[in-house]
Design an enzyme around this catalytic site. Structure first.
Site, PDB file in Angstrom:
ATOM      1  N   CYS A   1       0.841  -1.197   0.000  1.00  0.00           N
ATOM      2  CA  CYS A   1       0.000   0.000   0.000  1.00  0.00           C
ATOM      3  C   CYS A   1       0.879   1.251   0.000  1.00  0.00           C
ATOM      4  CB  CYS A   1      -0.981  -0.060   1.170  1.00  0.00           C
ATOM      5  SG  CYS A   1      -2.399   1.041   0.957  1.00  0.00           S
TER       6      CYS A   1
ATOM      7  N   HIS B   1      -3.283  -5.745   0.980  1.00  0.00           N
ATOM      8  CA  HIS B   1      -2.624  -5.925   2.279  1.00  0.00           C
ATOM      9  C   HIS B   1      -2.548  -7.398   2.677  1.00  0.00           C
ATOM     10  CE1 HIS B   1      -2.505  -1.716   3.805  1.00  0.00           C
ATOM     11  NE2 HIS B   1      -3.503  -1.558   2.957  1.00  0.00           N
TER      12      HIS B   1
ATOM     13  N   GLU C   1      -0.885  -8.666   5.011  1.00  0.00           N
ATOM     14  CA  GLU C   1      -0.818  -8.775   6.481  1.00  0.00           C
ATOM     15  C   GLU C   1      -2.206  -8.707   7.121  1.00  0.00           C
ATOM     16  OE1 GLU C   1      -0.278  -6.093   4.813  1.00  0.00           O
ATOM     17  OE2 GLU C   1      -0.898  -4.304   5.948  1.00  0.00           O
TER      18      GLU C   1
END
Lengths: 221, 76
Positions: free
Chosen positions: A87, A195, A197
């Site tokens: 990002c 993302h 994560e």
């Protein structure tokens, strides 16, 4: 396995990134402040997290790309140390010219925040070896400036070199050729707007992101 | 001295913000606007001995992203 998360003023996914790295390596990453001029010795893996570094002043990622720690990141990337930018981290890597192209305002002008399907385009890279080529994975996005742009010659070149890691499997932000993630020419730097994560635990709604960390960090272990 | 820097999107780079401004102008009833491109204007206050080469480097290294933007420097 020594990992590092670069923290800028305005980063807001740095702790999520740290959880992902610790989940896979069993060891907490070093949190490295943007004013530092060196990475901890023996850093094996560097992550640039999402957020709004420097308040997105001038352009998203522009100020962070000129911060003292980025000189150390560029130097480490040149030595082959894996670097993952997610990002805002992708925006920083593009602004630092570690990756080709630029991330512009989303074509629809809206902040897009939802889980999107991605097609794995390259399953041979350090970061994507746990996926199958052509596989559809689901990873959340949350960005305003994710509209990938590069001139057509650059797009042809990176596609020809297998450097498009992921493509959006549905319209998300107007990105050229639906590109969601790009590798550098050596394959040790990956920038992606989605993302991973945020998809490492069943409670997140999916674990497709965990496989990226397992592939990259497992290969280094 | 004052230096004006104009940063504009390169031709061919889509400008969603310009398009939105264009639509808003039409919504306000202004006819005859064919296109809108949004850019950035930066004012620098610099010492008189700052060279043109330095100003150019400032633009190329930070003020503009030359992947998507052009810049024009004007000593005011």
């Amino acid at each position: 396995m020594k990992t590092a998360v670069i923290v800028f003023p305005g980063s807001n996914c740095d702790r999520d990134m740290a959880v992902a790295l610790e989940t896979v390596t069993g060891r907490a990453p070093a949190m490295v402040w943007h004013r530092d001029s060196a990475l901890p010795g023996g850093t094996d893996f560097i992550a640039l997290p999402g957020g709004f570094s420097y308040g997105d002043y001038l352009r998203s990622g522009a100020m962070a790309a000129r911060s003292p720690i980025l000189r150390a990141v560029v130097e480490a990337a040149g030595r082959g140390v894996p670097v993952l930018g997610v990002c805002n981290g992708f925006q920083v890597l593009a602004e630092a010219q570690l990756l080709p192209g630029a991330l512009m305002r989303n074509a629809g002008l809206n902040f897009v925040c939802r889980t999107v399907p991605l097609t794995v385009e390259n399953s041979q890279s350090l970061f994507t070896a746990s996926y199958a080529k052509g596989e559809t994975i689901r990873i959340p996005v949350a960005h305003h400036d994710g509209n990938y742009f590069a001139d057509s010659a650059t797009l042809d070149r990176i596609e020809g070199e297998g450097r498009v890691a992921f493509r959006y499997a549905e319209p998300v932000n107007g990105s050229a050729r639906d590109i969601a993630g790009v590798l550098n020419d050596a394959g040790n730097v990956l920038g992606m707007m989605p993302h991973p994560e945020r998809a490492i635990d069943p409670a997140h709604g999916g674990t497709d992101g965990l496989r990226l960390f397992e592939a990259a960090l497992g290969a280094l272990a | 001295m004052k230096v004006n820097v104009y940063v504009t999107l390169k031709p061919g780079v889509l400008d969603p913000q310009g398009k939105a401004i264009h639509h808003a102008l039409e919504g306000l009833g202004f006819a005859g606007v064919d296109d809108v491109r949004a850019g950035r204007f930066i004012e620098l206050e610099v010492a008189d001995d700052v060279s043109d080469a330095d100003l150019d480097a400032m633009c190329a290294k930070l003020l503009a992203n030359t992947v998507i933007e052009n810049y024009r420097i004007e000593r005011a």
